[in-house]
Design a protein around this motif. Structure first.
Motif, short mmCIF file in Angstrom:
data_model
loop_
_atom_site.label_atom_id
_atom_site.label_comp_id
_atom_site.label_asym_id
_atom_site.label_seq_id
_atom_site.Cartn_x
_atom_site.Cartn_y
_atom_site.Cartn_z
N VAL A 255 0.81 -1.21 0.00
CA VAL A 255 0.00 0.00 0.00
C VAL A 255 0.85 1.27 0.00
CG1 VAL A 255 -0.24 0.09 2.53
CG2 VAL A 255 -2.00 1.12 1.07
N ASP A 256 1.99 1.26 0.67
CA ASP A 256 2.80 2.48 0.76
C ASP A 256 3.33 2.92 -0.60
OD1 ASP A 256 2.44 2.64 3.52
OD2 ASP A 256 4.17 1.37 3.94
N MET B 98 12.33 11.44 -3.67
CA MET B 98 11.07 11.93 -3.11
C MET B 98 10.50 10.91 -2.11
SD MET B 98 9.12 13.34 -6.51
CE MET B 98 9.73 14.73 -7.47
N PHE B 99 9.97 11.43 -1.02
CA PHE B 99 9.28 10.61 -0.02
C PHE B 99 7.90 11.23 0.22
CE2 PHE B 99 13.83 10.22 1.32
CZ PHE B 99 14.00 8.88 0.99
N PRO B 100 6.95 11.00 -0.68
CA PRO B 100 5.62 11.63 -0.57
C PRO B 100 4.85 11.26 0.69
CG PRO B 100 6.00 10.84 -2.80
CD PRO B 100 7.11 10.29 -1.97
N LEU B 101 5.19 10.15 1.35
CA LEU B 101 4.44 9.73 2.54
C LEU B 101 4.97 10.36 3.83
CD1 LEU B 101 3.88 5.91 1.92
CD2 LEU B 101 2.61 7.89 1.03
N GLN C 177 13.05 13.17 9.93
CA GLN C 177 12.11 12.15 10.38
C GLN C 177 10.70 12.42 9.83
OE1 GLN C 177 12.60 10.61 14.55
NE2 GLN C 177 13.84 12.46 14.78
N ALA C 178 9.93 11.35 9.71
CA ALA C 178 8.57 11.44 9.19
C ALA C 178 7.62 12.00 10.24
CB ALA C 178 8.09 10.06 8.75
N TYR C 179 6.49 12.50 9.77
CA TYR C 179 5.45 13.01 10.66
C TYR C 179 4.90 11.90 11.55
CZ TYR C 179 0.85 14.81 12.03
OH TYR C 179 -0.25 15.18 12.76
N ASP C 180 4.75 10.70 10.99
CA ASP C 180 4.27 9.55 11.76
C ASP C 180 5.46 8.91 12.46
OD1 ASP C 180 3.21 7.19 12.76
OD2 ASP C 180 1.96 6.81 11.00
N HIS D 181 8.93 4.99 1.55
CA HIS D 181 9.46 5.13 2.91
C HIS D 181 8.80 6.30 3.64
CE1 HIS D 181 12.83 2.72 1.22
NE2 HIS D 181 12.90 2.26 2.46
N TYR D 182 8.63 6.13 4.94
CA TYR D 182 8.13 7.22 5.78
C TYR D 182 9.34 8.02 6.26
CZ TYR D 182 3.48 5.16 5.79
OH TYR D 182 2.25 4.70 5.40
#
Length: 400
Positions: free
Chosen positions: A15-16, A174-177, A150-153, A127-128
């Motif tokens: 899904v990611d 790019m890391f859109p997630l 770091q990611a938001y999540d 990747h997050y």
């Protein structure tokens, strides 16, 4: 500056990566899906998960109406990831194949093919994580260092696994997630009629092991070599093991007939002996400093370390461990001494010490020496105290 339009997206069948491709397409980029085939050996049931993942990747790209290309990196993965894993396990180290795969395959081989064969302006993955250039490289500047953030999540943040990523690749990645929660990503997938993928069980653990126990899997590639379990406190043999490559530091041992559960303290390759302790919180399992080698700074070596030789920052050596503060001292160009603010359990040779400053992942290096343990320090202090008492008695004429 050339406008970034063509993006090659790593599509894993999950899904990611599916939502990553969807978001990029909705932003107006020319998206090409790329499925990386890194493993082609069937498990004990005769199945190869790569085949099912490719079918899912094809279904995703058909739904999104984007092309899908399969790249075969099986040889490269074997030589640059799996062979290293086998070598490290045989010598008592605990490697991290996910970090090596990102370093050598996804953000090296894939990046080179995407840029040179497909003329992609950038690559993207599910990747997050975040970068200082933004999730869609909206702040991109040629020949300018980019920072990994770091990611938001925080529960899904994957910067730990990206600590060896080359700067050249990160500039065009790019890391859109990076600004999404995992639950939101699944919702986006369902709203885009990707229910099949949104409901797919998330893969956990080492991808090529599958559903097998790791000890059974590794025995297919490394011959069993029986040896002794020895109790650290008593020095007595307490059982037999089938090979030091099957266990890692801090792991519970499977020893029949023992009243207490035992855990791996150390592995001696020369004698093929595993030293074990009878508690999961035994002081022998804890240390508050370590030495590392092969340092990789994602952007550049921190100013404080370069000029004063010491850096105060945050540390973790396992993906889900909370960050703790530490002081980092430079031993040489590629070695660090790291003093932790609190003792940690089961720090192991071969794992990665990953350093952070605020939300930025600075980079990481391989742990080459953990310790000494709190048990060893207490033993040493006891010896010193005994010798001091003997010296006092000798010089004073008092019988102790």
């Amino acid at each position: 500056m050339k406008m970034i339009r063509n993006v090659a997206v790593g599509i894993s069948g999950g899904v990611d990566s599916a939502v990553t491709a969807l978001l990029l397409k909705n932003k107006g980029f020319n998206v090409t899906g790329v499925f990386m085939k890194n493993w082609d050996i069937r498990d004990e049931t005769g199945n190869c998960t790569v085949e099912k993942d490719y079918e899912d990747a094809r279904w995703i790209c058909d739904k999104l109406k984007i092309p899908l290309i399969q790249l075969d990196f099986v040889k490269e993965y074997w030589n640059e990831v799996f062979s290293d894993l086998l070598e490290k396990y045989q010598t008592g180290y605990t490697p991290n194949p996910d970090i090596l795969c990102n370093k050598n395959i996804k953000f090296n081989k894939f990046f080179d093919v995407a840029r040179n064969r497909f003329q992609a302006d950038a690559i993207a993955t599910g990747h997050y994580a975040n970068t200082s250039f933004g999730p869609y490289l909206e702040n991109f500047k040629e020949n300018t260092n980019v920072h990994l953030l770091q990611a938001y999540d925080s529960n899904k943040d994957q910067t730990f696994f990206l600590n060896q990523i080359p700067q050249q690749t990160l500039r065009r990645c790019m890391f859109p997630l990076g600004n999404y929660l995992k639950n939101h990503v699944k919702t986006i997938a369902k709203e885009a009629s990707l229910h099949k993928i949104a409901q797919k069980k998330e893969s956990m653990g080492i991808c090529f092991v599958g559903k097998r126990e790791f000890q059974d899997f590794i025995s297919e590639y490394i011959d069993d070599k029986p040896g002794e379990y020895v109790d650290l406190d008593s020095g007595l043999s307490i059982g037999k093991h089938n090979g030091i490559h099957k266990l890692t530091i801090g792991q519970r041992c499977r020893i029949g007939g023992c009243e207490n559960a035992y855990y791996v303290f150390s592995k001696d390759q020369k004698t093929n002996t595993i030293i074990a302790v009878d508690s999961g919180i035994h002081p022998a399992l804890y240390t508050d400093f370590l030495i590392t080698q092969d340092v990789h700074w994602i952007s550049e070596e921190p100013h404080e370390l370069r000029h004063s030789g010491v850096l105060s920052c945050d540390f973790r050596f396992q993906h889900r461990n909370p960050l703790i503060t530490c002081n980092v001292y430079k031993i040489s160009d590629n070695r660090l001494f790291i003093r932790l603010s609190v003792p940690l359990r089961a720090i192991t040779k071969g794992q990665y010490a990953v350093l952070y400053s605020g939300e930025e992942c600075l980079g990481g290096s391989i742990i080459s020496y953990p310790g000494p343990s709190f048990f060893a320090l207490n033993q040493q202090n006891s010896i010193i105290e005994t010798r001091c008492c003997d010296l006092i008695a000798l010089t004073s004429g008092v019988q102790m």
